[in-house]
Design a protein around this motif. Structure first.
Motif, short mmCIF file in Angstrom:
data_model
loop_
_atom_site.label_atom_id
_atom_site.label_comp_id
_atom_site.label_asym_id
_atom_site.label_seq_id
_atom_site.Cartn_x
_atom_site.Cartn_y
_atom_site.Cartn_z
N ARG A 102 0.83 -1.20 0.00
CA ARG A 102 0.00 0.00 0.00
C ARG A 102 0.87 1.26 0.00
O ARG A 102 0.59 2.23 -0.71
CB ARG A 102 -0.91 -0.02 1.22
CG ARG A 102 -1.93 1.05 1.23
CD ARG A 102 -2.89 0.86 2.36
NE ARG A 102 -3.87 1.91 2.34
CZ ARG A 102 -4.80 2.07 3.24
NH1 ARG A 102 -4.90 1.23 4.23
NH2 ARG A 102 -5.65 3.06 3.16
N LEU A 103 1.95 1.24 0.79
CA LEU A 103 2.87 2.38 0.81
C LEU A 103 3.55 2.56 -0.54
O LEU A 103 3.68 3.68 -1.04
CB LEU A 103 3.92 2.19 1.91
CG LEU A 103 4.87 3.35 2.12
CD1 LEU A 103 4.12 4.56 2.68
CD2 LEU A 103 5.99 2.96 3.05
N GLU A 104 3.95 1.45 -1.15
CA GLU A 104 4.57 1.52 -2.48
C GLU A 104 3.60 2.10 -3.50
O GLU A 104 3.98 2.93 -4.33
CB GLU A 104 5.02 0.13 -2.91
CG GLU A 104 5.69 0.12 -4.26
CD GLU A 104 6.00 -1.28 -4.75
OE1 GLU A 104 6.94 -1.42 -5.55
OE2 GLU A 104 5.30 -2.23 -4.36
N ALA A 105 2.33 1.71 -3.41
CA ALA A 105 1.34 2.25 -4.34
C ALA A 105 1.17 3.75 -4.17
O ALA A 105 1.01 4.48 -5.15
CB ALA A 105 0.00 1.54 -4.15
N CYS A 106 1.22 4.22 -2.93
CA CYS A 106 1.12 5.66 -2.68
C CYS A 106 2.31 6.40 -3.29
O CYS A 106 2.16 7.47 -3.86
CB CYS A 106 1.04 5.95 -1.19
SG CYS A 106 -0.49 5.43 -0.42
N ILE A 107 3.50 5.82 -3.15
CA ILE A 107 4.70 6.47 -3.71
C ILE A 107 4.65 6.45 -5.23
O ILE A 107 4.99 7.44 -5.89
CB ILE A 107 5.98 5.80 -3.17
CG1 ILE A 107 6.11 6.09 -1.68
CG2 ILE A 107 7.20 6.30 -3.92
CD1 ILE A 107 7.26 5.37 -1.00
N ILE A 108 4.22 5.32 -5.81
CA ILE A 108 4.11 5.24 -7.27
C ILE A 108 3.12 6.28 -7.79
O ILE A 108 3.34 6.91 -8.81
CB ILE A 108 3.70 3.82 -7.70
CG1 ILE A 108 4.86 2.85 -7.48
CG2 ILE A 108 3.26 3.79 -9.16
CD1 ILE A 108 4.50 1.39 -7.70
N ASN A 109 2.04 6.47 -7.04
CA ASN A 109 1.02 7.44 -7.44
C ASN A 109 1.48 8.88 -7.22
O ASN A 109 0.79 9.83 -7.59
CB ASN A 109 -0.27 7.18 -6.65
CG ASN A 109 -1.48 7.76 -7.30
OD1 ASN A 109 -1.41 8.29 -8.40
ND2 ASN A 109 -2.60 7.66 -6.63
N LYS A 110 2.67 9.05 -6.62
CA LYS A 110 3.32 10.35 -6.42
C LYS A 110 2.49 11.30 -5.56
O LYS A 110 2.57 12.51 -5.70
CB LYS A 110 3.66 11.00 -7.75
CG LYS A 110 4.67 10.21 -8.53
CD LYS A 110 5.04 10.90 -9.81
CE LYS A 110 6.09 10.06 -10.50
NZ LYS A 110 5.82 9.75 -11.85
N CYS A 111 1.65 10.72 -4.70
CA CYS A 111 0.85 11.52 -3.76
C CYS A 111 0.20 12.71 -4.45
O CYS A 111 0.33 13.86 -4.05
CB CYS A 111 1.71 11.96 -2.58
SG CYS A 111 2.24 10.58 -1.57
N SER A 112 -0.50 12.41 -5.53
CA SER A 112 -1.06 13.45 -6.38
C SER A 112 -2.24 14.18 -5.75
O SER A 112 -2.48 15.34 -6.07
CB SER A 112 -1.49 12.84 -7.72
OG SER A 112 -2.38 11.77 -7.49
N THR A 113 -2.95 13.56 -4.86
CA THR A 113 -4.11 14.22 -4.24
C THR A 113 -3.96 14.20 -2.72
O THR A 113 -3.12 13.50 -2.17
CB THR A 113 -5.42 13.50 -4.61
OG1 THR A 113 -5.38 12.16 -4.08
CG2 THR A 113 -5.62 13.44 -6.12
N GLU A 114 -4.79 14.96 -2.07
CA GLU A 114 -4.77 14.99 -0.60
C GLU A 114 -5.16 13.63 -0.03
O GLU A 114 -4.65 13.21 1.00
CB GLU A 114 -5.72 16.07 -0.08
CG GLU A 114 -5.20 17.47 -0.26
CD GLU A 114 -3.89 17.70 0.48
OE1 GLU A 114 -3.75 17.25 1.63
OE2 GLU A 114 -2.98 18.31 -0.12
N GLU A 115 -6.06 12.95 -0.71
CA GLU A 115 -6.48 11.62 -0.26
C GLU A 115 -5.31 10.64 -0.26
O GLU A 115 -5.12 9.87 0.68
CB GLU A 115 -7.60 11.10 -1.17
CG GLU A 115 -8.16 9.76 -0.76
CD GLU A 115 -9.26 9.32 -1.69
OE1 GLU A 115 -9.37 8.09 -1.91
OE2 GLU A 115 -10.02 10.17 -2.18
N VAL A 116 -4.49 10.69 -1.30
CA VAL A 116 -3.33 9.80 -1.40
C VAL A 116 -2.28 10.19 -0.36
O VAL A 116 -1.64 9.32 0.25
CB VAL A 116 -2.74 9.81 -2.82
CG1 VAL A 116 -1.49 8.96 -2.91
CG2 VAL A 116 -3.77 9.33 -3.83
N LYS A 117 -2.10 11.49 -0.13
CA LYS A 117 -1.16 11.93 0.90
C LYS A 117 -1.59 11.44 2.28
O LYS A 117 -0.77 11.00 3.08
CB LYS A 117 -1.03 13.46 0.90
CG LYS A 117 -0.27 14.00 -0.28
CD LYS A 117 -0.19 15.50 -0.22
CE LYS A 117 0.50 16.03 -1.46
NZ LYS A 117 0.55 17.49 -1.50
#
Length: 145
Positions: free
Chosen positions: A77-92
């Motif tokens: 899950r953490l890797e997916a957040c990093i891959i997604n580059k924390c593009s939105t507040e929800e991902v951050k």
């Protein structure tokens, strides 16, 4: 369009999409109860004929495997957040929640994860390198011949 591209090019995205579909299917009440009954019966058959100590050891092994599974799931899950580059507040927010969940996990205190723990404590949501996480996930994944 991006979803279709990821579905066709990234094997991990395909796998995650398939798992999401399976989880939705398994959440249907009748199927959920049938699957639970099936696995309970498999455990009963596996434990039949064993003494108390063998049953205890088997259950402890299952608990350890489950702890490893949860730890690796949080890493993915953490890797997916990093891959997604924390593009939105929800991902951050998901990144921060996952990072704190990993740091609270008892497995992170293992001696061989000391360097990873210090690295994890120092990163923030702007991190772009997920190679350390991938290496750790691969260390828990059984190698196939």
């Amino acid at each position: 369009m991006r979803t279709l591209k990821l579905l066709l090019t990234d094997k991990y995205y395909r796998w995650a999409t398939l798992e999401k579909f399976k989880l939705r299917l398994l959440s249907i009440p009748t199927i959920k109860h049938t699957v639970a009954w099936f696995y309970a019966y498999k455990l009963y058959v596996k434990m039949r004929g064993k003494n108390k100590w063998e049953k205890y050891v088997e259950i402890k092994n299952m608990e350890n495997d489950l702890k490893k599974f949860y730890f690796v799931a949080k890493l993915i899950r953490l890797e997916a957040c990093i891959i997604n580059k924390c593009s939105t507040e929800e991902v951050k927010e998901m990144f921060n929640q996952t990072k704190s969940a990993i740091l609270r996990n008892e497995m992170i205190n293992e001696p061989y994860l000391k360097e990873f723990k210090s690295w994890l404590e120092s990163i923030d949501s702007s991190e772009t390198d997920y190679s350390r996480i991938r290496e750790l996930i691969n260390s828990y994944t059984p190698k196939q011949n």
